[in-house]
Write an enzyme that holds these catalytic residues in place. Sequence first.
Site, PDB file in Angstrom:
ATOM      1  N   LYS A  70       0.850  -1.193   0.000  1.00  0.00           N
ATOM      2  CA  LYS A  70       0.000   0.000   0.000  1.00  0.00           C
ATOM      3  C   LYS A  70       0.873   1.225   0.000  1.00  0.00           C
ATOM      4  O   LYS A  70       1.824   1.327   0.775  1.00  0.00           O
ATOM      5  CB  LYS A  70      -0.872   0.008   1.270  1.00  0.00           C
ATOM      6  CG  LYS A  70      -1.828   1.193   1.345  1.00  0.00           C
ATOM      7  CD  LYS A  70      -3.082   0.927   0.556  1.00  0.00           C
ATOM      8  CE  LYS A  70      -3.928   2.168   0.344  1.00  0.00           C
ATOM      9  NZ  LYS A  70      -3.469   3.017  -0.776  1.00  0.00           N
ATOM     10  N   LYS A  94       5.145   2.480   8.295  1.00  0.00           N
ATOM     11  CA  LYS A  94       4.014   3.360   8.627  1.00  0.00           C
ATOM     12  C   LYS A  94       2.762   2.511   8.884  1.00  0.00           C
ATOM     13  O   LYS A  94       2.088   2.664   9.898  1.00  0.00           O
ATOM     14  CB  LYS A  94       3.781   4.316   7.445  1.00  0.00           C
ATOM     15  CG  LYS A  94       2.840   5.440   7.717  1.00  0.00           C
ATOM     16  CD  LYS A  94       2.596   6.275   6.455  1.00  0.00           C
ATOM     17  CE  LYS A  94       3.881   6.865   5.893  1.00  0.00           C
ATOM     18  NZ  LYS A  94       3.609   7.788   4.746  1.00  0.00           N
ATOM     19  N   LYS A 106       5.181   1.741  -3.105  1.00  0.00           N
ATOM     20  CA  LYS A 106       5.211   3.132  -3.578  1.00  0.00           C
ATOM     21  C   LYS A 106       5.548   3.144  -5.047  1.00  0.00           C
ATOM     22  O   LYS A 106       6.257   2.265  -5.534  1.00  0.00           O
ATOM     23  CB  LYS A 106       6.277   3.926  -2.818  1.00  0.00           C
ATOM     24  CG  LYS A 106       6.114   5.433  -2.934  1.00  0.00           C
ATOM     25  CD  LYS A 106       5.041   5.904  -1.990  1.00  0.00           C
ATOM     26  CE  LYS A 106       5.031   7.388  -1.787  1.00  0.00           C
ATOM     27  NZ  LYS A 106       4.463   7.723  -0.479  1.00  0.00           N
ATOM     28  N   ASP A 146       0.009  10.982  -4.013  1.00  0.00           N
ATOM     29  CA  ASP A 146       1.203  11.444  -3.309  1.00  0.00           C
ATOM     30  C   ASP A 146       1.573  12.774  -3.967  1.00  0.00           C
ATOM     31  O   ASP A 146       0.688  13.452  -4.501  1.00  0.00           O
ATOM     32  CB  ASP A 146       2.309  10.369  -3.402  1.00  0.00           C
ATOM     33  CG  ASP A 146       3.434  10.594  -2.398  1.00  0.00           C
ATOM     34  OD1 ASP A 146       3.245  10.272  -1.218  1.00  0.00           O
ATOM     35  OD2 ASP A 146       4.502  11.093  -2.790  1.00  0.00           O
ATOM     36  N   THR A 190      -4.319  13.287   5.915  1.00  0.00           N
ATOM     37  CA  THR A 190      -2.914  13.337   6.330  1.00  0.00           C
ATOM     38  C   THR A 190      -2.686  14.547   7.240  1.00  0.00           C
ATOM     39  O   THR A 190      -2.067  14.434   8.307  1.00  0.00           O
ATOM     40  CB  THR A 190      -1.969  13.389   5.111  1.00  0.00           C
ATOM     41  OG1 THR A 190      -2.352  12.357   4.204  1.00  0.00           O
ATOM     42  CG2 THR A 190      -0.527  13.188   5.516  1.00  0.00           C
ATOM     43  N   ASN A 221      -1.239  19.852  -0.872  1.00  0.00           N
ATOM     44  CA  ASN A 221      -2.385  19.090  -0.370  1.00  0.00           C
ATOM     45  C   ASN A 221      -2.391  18.964   1.143  1.00  0.00           C
ATOM     46  O   ASN A 221      -3.416  19.115   1.797  1.00  0.00           O
ATOM     47  CB  ASN A 221      -2.266  17.634  -0.865  1.00  0.00           C
ATOM     48  CG  ASN A 221      -2.945  17.470  -2.187  1.00  0.00           C
ATOM     49  OD1 ASN A 221      -3.693  18.350  -2.604  1.00  0.00           O
ATOM     50  ND2 ASN A 221      -2.681  16.350  -2.853  1.00  0.00           N
ATOM     51  N   SER A 349      -7.088   5.886   3.812  1.00  0.00           N
ATOM     52  CA  SER A 349      -7.065   5.014   2.627  1.00  0.00           C
ATOM     53  C   SER A 349      -7.544   3.620   3.011  1.00  0.00           C
ATOM     54  O   SER A 349      -8.296   2.980   2.277  1.00  0.00           O
ATOM     55  CB  SER A 349      -5.642   4.896   2.061  1.00  0.00           C
ATOM     56  OG  SER A 349      -5.344   5.996   1.238  1.00  0.00           O
TER      57      SER A 349
HETATM   58  N1  GLU Z   1       1.047   9.025  -0.139  1.00  0.00           N
HETATM   59  C1  GLU Z   1       0.573   8.933   1.205  1.00  0.00           C
HETATM   60  C2  GLU Z   1       1.704   8.554   2.148  1.00  0.00           C
HETATM   61  O1  GLU Z   1       2.859   8.732   1.844  1.00  0.00           O
HETATM   62  C3  GLU Z   1      -0.657   8.047   1.332  1.00  0.00           C
HETATM   63  C4  GLU Z   1      -0.480   6.631   0.948  1.00  0.00           C
HETATM   64  C5  GLU Z   1      -1.779   5.836   0.873  1.00  0.00           C
HETATM   65  O2  GLU Z   1      -2.819   6.379   1.213  1.00  0.00           O
HETATM   66  O3  GLU Z   1      -1.707   4.699   0.472  1.00  0.00           O
HETATM   67  O4  GLU Z   1       1.473   8.117   3.247  1.00  0.00           O
END
Ligand code: GLU
Length: 415
Positions: A70, A94, A106, A146, A190, A221, A349
């Site tokens: 994810k 995370k 990612k 992202d 976030t 964002n 998410s």
């Molecule tokens: N891009 C965000 C992060 O770095 C969200 C990732 C997601 O929701 O999967 O945490």
Amino acid sequence: MAEQLTPMQIAQSQLRAAANKLNLEDSVLEMLLEPQRVVCVRIPVKMDDGTTKVFNGYRSQHSTAIGPAKGGLRFHPGVNLDEVKALSFWMTFKCGVLGLPYGGGKGGIEVDPKKLSRGELERLSRGYVRALADVLGSNKDIPAPDVNTNNQVMSWMLDEYSVINRQTDFGMVTGKPILLGGSKGRNEATGRGAVVTLLEALTKLKMDIKGRTVAIQGFGNVGSVAADLLWELGAKIVAISDISGGIYNQDGIDIKALLEHTAQSEYVSGFAGAIQMPGDQVFELPVDIVIPAALENVLTEKNAPKVKAKIVLEIANGPTTPKADEIMAKNGVLVLPDILSNAGGVTVSYFEWVQNNYGYYWSEDEVNDRLTKKMQESFATVWDMMQENQVDMRTAAYMVSVQRISEAIKLRGIV
Ligand code: GLU
């Protein structure tokens, strides 16, 4: 000699610190030091002028020990394999800190999206999914927004994936528009999660948010949502920087007015309610809280000794180098680590994916309440780990996460 680590080396050094404390088995550490799978693709795009340009795309799946990979997808000219690998690495830990049923992934495309028309951007997003369709899916690897990607990019990706598979798989991306299976509260998640983390830390330090001075790097964002929430709570945001430079107002920047300004002209520079300042000084100001909310590698051994704030709230992924961590710990600066403080996005998410699987959608209050609770619980777990082991908060967050992931790895019999 100046420290010049790549994002991946930074990530590995953070993991090693926690692994040492936990006496982690070498075989588990070996598994976690590098991504499980990395896919590099070339994406040809028919440009509006009739030519074809080929872009480099990446997807890194760091771990799927606890669940599907994810993590977001970024469009940026600086994207490269090392960065994408590190970002996927941070996603694993995370999700582990928050106890989400996911591993880490990612993606990135090396592109300056500002130079592309809307049509070109759509073809690029669809091309990315075509190239990677085999490794994506709601139970394999789930992208999300992202840097420089948003719910429109997610919609194109959802559609392309559905065309390829002849059915709509709503859970294959998150951060979608509400109409296409998105979750209420995802856009702000976030920033909201980061503010919850900060409030928990302030409570521990017996400090009040009202009147606290704040300096922020990044007003995209996430930075803009955090600024807005903090402003509503009575904090004084005295400085904000972005790629256009910095702005400063010692009485506090009117965030609502700044949001109107950036809605028109995109960047913070030129805002009438503040004076201009050099953007790179934002971390060195005499404020209570500094917030890196842009890219990685910005708090280094060079500027860390000049940080006067009591708290660094990491909203960006990987903003602090190990040397900078060391310096700030010595100076008594509390660094709230990215893998905890910016986890609100991936948490909602997860809520989005759960709602997709159920086909039943929650109210915004329900999402926000669940998010707040999850962030508070995770903060408490990490804080206790920090106290018990006398480590910094980043190492404590990794320790919480590594314990969970290594147990999953062993239960599965991977090592
Ligand atoms: N891009 C965000 C992060 O770095 C969200 C990732 C997601 O929701 O999967 O945490």
